[in-house]
Design a protein around this motif. Structure first.
Motif, PDB file in Angstrom:
ATOM      1  N   SER A  68      46.025  45.520  30.283  1.00  0.00           N
ATOM      2  CA  SER A  68      47.001  46.507  30.745  1.00  0.00           C
ATOM      3  C   SER A  68      47.259  46.414  32.254  1.00  0.00           C
ATOM      4  O   SER A  68      48.352  46.725  32.708  1.00  0.00           O
ATOM      5  CB  SER A  68      46.570  47.922  30.368  1.00  0.00           C
ATOM      6  N   THR A  69      46.258  45.987  33.031  1.00  0.00           N
ATOM      7  CA  THR A  69      46.435  45.914  34.489  1.00  0.00           C
ATOM      8  C   THR A  69      46.745  44.515  34.986  1.00  0.00           C
ATOM      9  O   THR A  69      47.257  44.347  36.087  1.00  0.00           O
ATOM     10  CB  THR A  69      45.166  46.401  35.226  1.00  0.00           C
ATOM     11  N   GLY A  70      46.391  43.512  34.189  1.00  0.00           N
ATOM     12  CA  GLY A  70      46.577  42.135  34.631  1.00  0.00           C
ATOM     13  C   GLY A  70      45.540  41.691  35.658  1.00  0.00           C
ATOM     14  O   GLY A  70      45.699  40.670  36.306  1.00  0.00           O
ATOM     15  N   VAL A  71      44.471  42.466  35.784  1.00  0.00           N
ATOM     16  CA  VAL A  71      43.406  42.161  36.746  1.00  0.00           C
ATOM     17  C   VAL A  71      42.096  42.043  35.983  1.00  0.00           C
ATOM     18  O   VAL A  71      41.767  42.910  35.183  1.00  0.00           O
ATOM     19  CB  VAL A  71      43.275  43.283  37.813  1.00  0.00           C
ATOM     20  N   SER A  72      41.357  40.966  36.243  1.00  0.00           N
ATOM     21  CA  SER A  72      40.065  40.835  35.575  1.00  0.00           C
ATOM     22  C   SER A  72      39.107  41.885  36.122  1.00  0.00           C
ATOM     23  O   SER A  72      39.189  42.285  37.281  1.00  0.00           O
ATOM     24  CB  SER A  72      39.486  39.427  35.772  1.00  0.00           C
ATOM     25  N   MET A  73      38.203  42.335  35.284  1.00  0.00           N
ATOM     26  CA  MET A  73      37.223  43.335  35.699  1.00  0.00           C
ATOM     27  C   MET A  73      36.345  42.782  36.817  1.00  0.00           C
ATOM     28  O   MET A  73      35.988  43.504  37.751  1.00  0.00           O
ATOM     29  CB  MET A  73      36.371  43.775  34.508  1.00  0.00           C
ATOM     30  N   ASN A  74      36.014  41.498  36.753  1.00  0.00           N
ATOM     31  CA  ASN A  74      35.217  40.879  37.817  1.00  0.00           C
ATOM     32  C   ASN A  74      35.938  40.985  39.161  1.00  0.00           C
ATOM     33  O   ASN A  74      35.334  41.356  40.168  1.00  0.00           O
ATOM     34  CB  ASN A  74      34.929  39.417  37.495  1.00  0.00           C
TER      35      ASN A  74
END
Length: 104
Positions: A68-74
């Protein structure tokens, strides 16, 4: 401050806490560096949980958030730790400068 649309909850972002206090707010400099060091090599996909059901639930939620954000959690965790580490650095500098003045 943002609002979590599903639950009507508000949050101010990610906060890193240690037994010595909140990183970037309290003088927990050793813990700040230790946590930042650990996050440099963290891969959320290798995380474990006390039971397999919890691990699967967390993995699914992380996957949904990343999509949904396009950002990896790392990357999210590292970016936030970098921002928080800058606050800790400023706090350390302020306290060190104050002590230097007192020592003169």
């Amino acid at each position: 401050q943002k609002e979590h649309s599903d639950m009507g909850l508000s949050y101010d972002g990610l906060t890193f806490c240690t037994s010595q206090g909140i990183v970037g707010v309290h003088a927990c400099f050793d813990e700040s560096l230790g946590l930042a060091h650990r996050l440099t090599n963290l891969d959320v996909k290798n995380a474990t949980a006390s039971c397999q059901e919890d691990r699967e639930m967390i993995s699914k939620l992380v996957e949904i958030e990343e999509r949904s954000t396009g950002v990896s959690m790392n990357d999210f965790l590292r970016f936030n730790m970098n921002t928080t580490l800058n606050k800790a650095l400023m706090l350390f500098s302020e306290q060190a400068n104050r002590l230097q003045v007192e020592l003169q």
